[in-house]
Write an enzyme that holds these catalytic residues in place. Structure first.
Site, PDB file in Angstrom:
ATOM      1  N   GLU A 280       0.820  -1.222   0.000  1.00 18.47           N
ATOM      2  CA  GLU A 280       0.000   0.000   0.000  1.00 18.47           C
ATOM      3  C   GLU A 280       0.843   1.257   0.000  1.00 18.47           C
ATOM      4  O   GLU A 280       0.481   2.263  -0.613  1.00 18.47           O
ATOM      5  CB  GLU A 280      -0.951   0.009   1.199  1.00 18.47           C
ATOM      6  CG  GLU A 280      -2.171  -0.870   1.040  1.00 18.47           C
ATOM      7  CD  GLU A 280      -1.884  -2.345   1.193  1.00 18.47           C
ATOM      8  OE1 GLU A 280      -0.754  -2.682   1.616  1.00 18.47           O
ATOM      9  OE2 GLU A 280      -2.760  -3.176   0.889  1.00 18.47           O
TER      10      GLU A 280
ATOM     11  N   HIS B  33     -11.779  -4.785   8.551  1.00 19.60           N
ATOM     12  CA  HIS B  33     -12.488  -4.714   7.275  1.00 19.60           C
ATOM     13  C   HIS B  33     -13.770  -3.906   7.429  1.00 19.60           C
ATOM     14  O   HIS B  33     -14.752  -4.141   6.742  1.00 19.60           O
ATOM     15  CB  HIS B  33     -12.811  -6.128   6.749  1.00 19.60           C
ATOM     16  CG  HIS B  33     -11.609  -6.927   6.358  1.00 19.60           C
ATOM     17  ND1 HIS B  33     -10.779  -7.514   7.269  1.00 19.60           N
ATOM     18  CD2 HIS B  33     -11.078  -7.223   5.137  1.00 19.60           C
ATOM     19  CE1 HIS B  33      -9.800  -8.157   6.637  1.00 19.60           C
ATOM     20  NE2 HIS B  33      -9.958  -7.992   5.345  1.00 19.60           N
TER      21      HIS B  33
HETATM   22  C1  LIG Z   1      -1.547  -4.937   3.929  1.00 16.46           C
HETATM   23  C2  LIG Z   1      -2.649  -5.734   3.304  1.00 16.46           C
HETATM   24  N1  LIG Z   1      -3.088  -5.417   2.074  1.00 16.46           N
HETATM   25  C3  LIG Z   1      -4.090  -6.100   1.504  1.00 16.46           C
HETATM   26  C4  LIG Z   1      -4.686  -7.144   2.154  1.00 16.46           C
HETATM   27  C5  LIG Z   1      -5.855  -7.896   1.491  1.00 16.46           C
HETATM   28  N2  LIG Z   1      -5.497  -9.300   1.285  1.00 16.46           N
HETATM   29  C6  LIG Z   1      -5.832 -10.253   2.165  1.00 16.46           C
HETATM   30  S1  LIG Z   1      -5.188 -11.746   1.769  1.00 16.46           S
HETATM   31  C7  LIG Z   1      -4.512 -11.123   0.338  1.00 16.46           C
HETATM   32  C8  LIG Z   1      -3.707 -12.032  -0.530  1.00 16.46           C
HETATM   33  C9  LIG Z   1      -2.603 -12.661   0.257  1.00 16.46           C
HETATM   34  O1  LIG Z   1      -1.801 -13.438  -0.544  1.00 16.46           O
HETATM   35  P1  LIG Z   1      -0.607 -14.256   0.069  1.00 16.46           P
HETATM   36  O2  LIG Z   1       0.188 -13.370   0.974  1.00 16.46           O
HETATM   37  O3  LIG Z   1       0.118 -14.896  -1.035  1.00 16.46           O
HETATM   38  O4  LIG Z   1      -1.306 -15.344   1.013  1.00 16.46           O
HETATM   39  P2  LIG Z   1      -2.276 -16.529   0.578  1.00 16.46           P
HETATM   40  O5  LIG Z   1      -3.671 -15.986   0.560  1.00 16.46           O
HETATM   41  O6  LIG Z   1      -1.851 -17.018  -0.742  1.00 16.46           O
HETATM   42  O7  LIG Z   1      -2.124 -17.562   1.642  1.00 16.46           O
HETATM   43  C10 LIG Z   1      -4.773  -9.769   0.217  1.00 16.46           C
HETATM   44  C11 LIG Z   1      -4.335  -8.932  -0.898  1.00 16.46           C
HETATM   45  C12 LIG Z   1      -4.228  -7.423   3.444  1.00 16.46           C
HETATM   46  N3  LIG Z   1      -4.756  -8.389   4.182  1.00 16.46           N
HETATM   47  N4  LIG Z   1      -3.222  -6.710   3.990  1.00 16.46           N
END
Ligand SMILES: Cc1ncc(C[n+]2csc(CCOP(=O)(O)OP(=O)(O)O)c2C)c(N)n1
Ligand SMILES: Cc1ncc(C[n+]2csc(CCOP(=O)(O)OP(=O)(O)O)c2C)c(N)n1
Ligand SMILES: [Mg+2]
Ligand SMILES: [Mg+2]
Lengths: 356, 324, 324, 356
Positions: C60, C127
């Protein structure tokens, strides 16, 4: 106008050389069966949660670790009782290994009064220092420096503990990943970071997340050991984590372990993962960590089909009771909304959202 | 007892708490060998060693995060921001990790994040901020901003002993300008209690930090006019001492909230709005705010003087309100 | 014209601005192939291509920073926060880079940072946030929070065309629940202007976002009591439309500020304090705030209901104030 | 309690193999003399600023790049006119190469009305897009993603420009360093980051900042080229930057250049740098970038002593006028404090703090 070429740095999700053969281990049969039990338990708890979700009993989203059970279970199993772990939303297996009861998670997902947070927070977002569990926040990466602090405190208090947490491929892009790992490295604290490289961050493939193939490459930026392991081989994950944990306990500082695995569902239950090419699911289906481990157990004479079936049946019947208990819990009383903002006394968590 | 500066009072509080409580330790940039950019921790490394006085990389988010984790394990970390402005880089850890943690899962987070705040030293936009207003909307945090050496010492000790995350704002303009004798013993000052800095009959000024001294000077000047100012020093910004605020308003019925913040979104607004909601029947005039304009803190002395409230501006406002 | 949802109105605003102005482009997580977590940008990648619809890493701070840099070069970046709560991770870029830049060295920073905010969807602490109060103390920022589809479209277009950094808060509870016909043409809505959503004689409710609909429903219910509510929808949170605020207070002399924010440090406090300072002679009663309690947003529906203002709570407050 | 061992990872400030010999270059004599002129100008402007500081004319702190002139000048000289750079507080040389007039910087330091920000901001904190200059903010690292955005815009606008900025060894620990570089890499934008590794971040040695010896190591974490150069060799810095700039312009994406150098003063004028071991100053004194470059110019017959003296004399006399002009500027009128918070029109900076 020049074209973006972010797709040109390799396959969508680079894979380790994964064969059916699992890593070597010295773990005795009983402990290997433990690993099996926990992976199976994880999958079956998620199955029950899926049912509850479809019955409309789950409040909010439901997150699954289908296909990644080996990563959570294998890594958590490498910890000792005094160690502290900060599981993320896809680390149900970690929590179960640490002794969390399925009913606790079910009640969290159903926003029930008897859930560990008393209904104040959702899903796996609960912790309990007395059980060596720290709850993350949703903002990815943020728990990394926090666990570095847990590790630092462990050393200062002479507790001989190791702190561990997780990060997804997506989460490695956050500032806190960098700041936290760098601080942990400089302070040389006993800390292990397990990066679950499952190829996707929500709908975003690794190729748009980073310009490298292996997250473990980043360890060198912090002067710490980094290792890529087959995340669908519970023994490989266990052994690599165990090495890192032992090194940390000996004063060798932090490690970064990359576990290559695959998210076999969408980001959450509502997401059909239509953006994932079908062949990726097919490839990874064959590498299912539980089935592979079953083949290992059977093939090496460590268990019989009946024994494995018995384990499954046992879990299944115990989960009935868990679901019943969770369903029976009422919703929290409204007044609770106003309680517990400030702590009256410092102290390790009571796991009750300040309700107790 | 000797008079000591505001800065020395802070140093003593940290020193004494570290002496008395093994769990207390510090994280910060250049706090070790160098003794901190403002020399608050001068001599600490020699006394307490590098395990308790930890020089960190330039990573405000990780510093606060690390403190949070250590506090969960029962320690009492104190984080120094080299300038409090840099706390913006740890906003997420402060507001989303530390603050709501106890509410969310019952785990207390006893950390203190402290550092030099405030203007009037020509530090421009990034070395002059007053961060209180950015954080008072975060349930679970406490915020403390002392105006005197005794309060600085007593409140910092209370902050370190508090089981909650505390943002402790030191006004750098006061560091070496304000001196007084400190009370014997711990001299603990409770968090959450304002202090009546001057009793008066005609009009209340509610304030904190460097502006307290502006208010007191203005009070002296206004005596000649026959206007008797009451001055309330909030000391704790969160949670506000609403009782003390309402009490002074009930007494004088006229009130000016004087703070060194940009007007919009200020803590002064929160104070004024509580007054107008809960002391309405007692008010003989509008609740007036005297704050900074809605601009970044400008650098040049001529601009910063125009920007900051001062005795002249306050006196004018008081006269205006007194004759309402 | 067909009625469209609040979400569709936002989609249209983005689509139309991108069609009309080559300089407009978007940065966000999962906004491309996936079309965004809430599907606001569904179809955009196909139409505008990957140079204008950029899926970013989970960063972000870098997303906002990158937008700032691109805007300085003359582009018009729009950043989507997947949930507006994550803007905490870019607080420093927002407050210290984007906001004061024009004041500091005369370079405008025309960026829009938008995303789903607000509760009542059981999203729990991370959220469900309403970030306005964390940002209204940052001089140089503008903040917009529409309550209706027409305003959402017209204000988002205005935000994209504005030469200043704009934080655009979409209330996710309204995304698919509120529908109306959109005006023909651009339907631009000026930033900085509140809207009288309901004329009334007895008491004013000043509000925005999802709470507007609570106010309007309460107004309907209170008709039976013979209480005629006036409802002012602020729409722009920064800069506040002080004239409109004071005008409604002068008219009804009784006012409730209703917002979905934790009470302390709320924008509601800023509004109340402006009223009590500038409309004091017109007030027939205290300036009342109806906000959320000072707690994180709780998860469980029973708790969140207790936490959020609603029609019942507003009606009770109105009755109380009306009989003051 | 275990002891911190953050000192055990190598020398306090790891050095490249620096000899007196400078890097090979194809730069013609005239352009090499340019480099000399700019380094000398930088040092002499700072000398004048030091005088003004001691006369009490400087408002706030004074920051010096003494000993690091080659890094700023060499890197900035590798840019083309359409390129955009975001200099930090210790990059006065960069600004001078870009055409900033000494009086502008002097007036900034003295908070004068005619300074580029009209007195609103301090020191080198001013920018002007029409001159390819972006002002950073004090929060270290923050300008990195901003310059990635400049680079992205350049590509989108078909401007064929490269964006460049700097970071200190200390600044590499910030989250924005990681997020910004990673985003730049993934978007493959034309961006160059010059890391000035001068061994210290205020009083903090590199060994407490990171667990590695070379910042360039971090390039691998982003899948971009990284190079360590002798930061006290203006030709080496120029050549390395030029390579990176050309690669970026060709569409090859970002690069990280580490320039090893040394801060020959304290963090700012008030700081006597008592924490820096005396021998470090001695070692680095011998590597003074200007003296080394003089030896190079003289030794290779590129300039005579008289020519160099003439350059110095010319700068000196021109600086008199700059100082006079700066001193003559009044302080800004108080009303200006209230102006220019919001832009009325979008547009590239007028360098006047919204005052015009
Ligand atoms: C700082 C932040 N930005 C955006 C999000 C929204 N978000 C939640 S899970 C996710 C994807 C996460 O991907 P990854 O780190 O690869 O974990 P996975 O879901 O594959 O286990 C996003 C973008 C968040 N939780 N935190
Ligand atoms: C985010 C942030 N934290 C703290 C500071 C305070 N600070 C200013 S300069 C500095 C040291 C910087 O060291 P380095 O990055 O190595 O640059 P150098 O001064 O050596 O050129 C510090 C800690 C800051 N400017 N920004
Ligand atoms: Mg992933
Ligand atoms: Mg340095």
């Amino acid at each position: 106008m020049a074209k973006l070429s972010s797709k040109s740095w390799g396959p969508l999700h680079p894979q380790t050389e994964q064969t059916d053969k699992l890593a070597r281990t010295e773990l005795p049969r009983e402990r290997q069966l433990d690993l099996y039990r926990f992976m199976k338990l994880t999958r079956m708890v998620e199955g029950r949660l899926g049912n509850l979700y479809r019955q409309g009993k789950v409040v909010g989203g439901l997150y699954s670790s289908l296909g990644q059970e080996a990563t959570s279970v294998g890594s958590a199993y490498a910890l000792d009782p005094q160690d502290v772990v900060g599981p993320l939303i896809r680390n149900l297996g970690t929590m179960l290994v640490r002794g969390v009861q399925p009913r606790e998670v079910m009640m969290q997902y159903m926003a029930k009064s008897d859930s560990p947070t008393g209904g104040k927070d959702a899903n796996t977002h609960f912790g309990d220092i007395s059980r060596g569990l720290v709850a993350p926040i949703s903002m990815l990466g943020a728990v990394i420096p926090v666990m570095a602090g847990v590790a630092l405190a462990g050393r200062k208090l002479g507790k001989d503990l190791v702190a561990m947490t997780y990060i997804g491929d997506g989460g490695t892009s956050t500032g806190d990943f960098h700041e936290g790992l760098n601080l942990a490295a400089v302070l040389n604290v006993p800390f292990v970071l397990v990066a679950e490289h499952n190829g996707w961050a929500y709908s975003t493939p690794t190729s748009k997340q980073m310009r490298i193939q292996n997250i473990a490459t980043r360890a060198a930026a912090y002067g710490i050991p980094g290792e890529t392991v087959d995340g669908n081989d519970v023994l490989a994950v266990y052994e690599a984590t165990r090495r890192a944990v032992e090194r940390a306990r000996r004063g060798g500082g932090p490690s970064l372990i990359e576990a290559k695995t695959f998210r076999m569902k969408g980001h959450a239950e509502h997401d059909d993962a239509g953006y994932v090419p079908a062949e990726q699911f097919e490839v990874w289906k064959k590498k299912d960590p539980i089935e592979r481990f079953e083949r290992h157990l059977l093939g090496n004479g460590l268990a019989t089909e009946e024994e494995l079936r018995a384990i499954t049946a046992d879990i299944d019947s115990r989960l009935n009771a868990e679901v019943d208990f969770a369903l029976a819990s009422p919703m929290p009383p409204p007044e609770r909304a106003f309680e517990g903002v400030y702590a009256e006394d410092a102290g390790t968590g009571n796991g009750k959202g300040g309700v107790v | 007892m000797a008079v000591v500066t505001y800065l020395e009072a802070i140093r003593q509080a940290l020193w004494e708490e570290m002496e008395q409580d093994e769990r207390v330790f510090m994280l910060g940039q250049d706090i070790g060998t160098y003794g901190g950019a403002f020399r608050v921790t001068s001599g600490f490394l020699e006394r307490f060693g590098p395990e308790r006085i930890i020089d960190t990389p330039i990573s405000e988010s990780a510093m606060v995060g690390c403190a949070i984790g250590a506090s969960m394990m029962g320690l009492r970390p104190v984080v120094e921001m080299q300038f409090i402005d840099f706390i913006a880089c740890s906003f997420n850890q402060m507001v989303n990790f530390a603050a709501p943690n106890h509410y969310r899962w019952g785990q207390s987070v006893p950390i203190v994040v402290r550092g030099p705040s405030g203007g009037n030293v020509h530090g421009s936009a990034f070395h002059s901020q007053n961060p209180e207003a950015f954080f008072h909307h975060a349930p679970g945090l406490k915020i403390v901003s002392p105006a005197t050496p005794a309060d600085a010492r007593g409140l910092l000790k209370a902050a370190i002993r508090d089981p909650n995350p505390v943002l402790f704002c030191e006004h750098k303009y006061l560091y070496r300008r304000i001196k007084e004798e400190l009370p014997a013993g711990d001299g603990l000052v409770p968090i959450g209690k304002a202090r009546l800095a001057r009793e008066g009959r005609h009009l209340s000024v509610i304030t904190w930090g460097a502006m307290l001294h502006v208010a007191l000077e203005a009070a002296g000047r206004l005596e000649a006019d026959g206007i008797d100012l009451e001055v309330l020093d909030l000391r704790t910004i969160k949670p506000l001492d609403q009782e003390a605020i309402l009490a002074t308003v009930r007494k004088t019925s006229r009130v000016i909230v004087l703070t060194e913040e940009q007007l919009t979104g200020s803590v002064a607004g929160e104070v004024a709005s509580r007054i107008s909601e809960h002391a309405f029947p007692w008010l003989d005039g509008p609740v007036v705010r005297l704050c900074c304009p809605d601009t970044p803190v400008p650098f040049s002395p001529t601009l910063e003087e125009a920007y900051l409230p001062n005795v002249d501006k306050l006196v004018a406002k008081v006269r205006e309100l007194a004759s309402y």
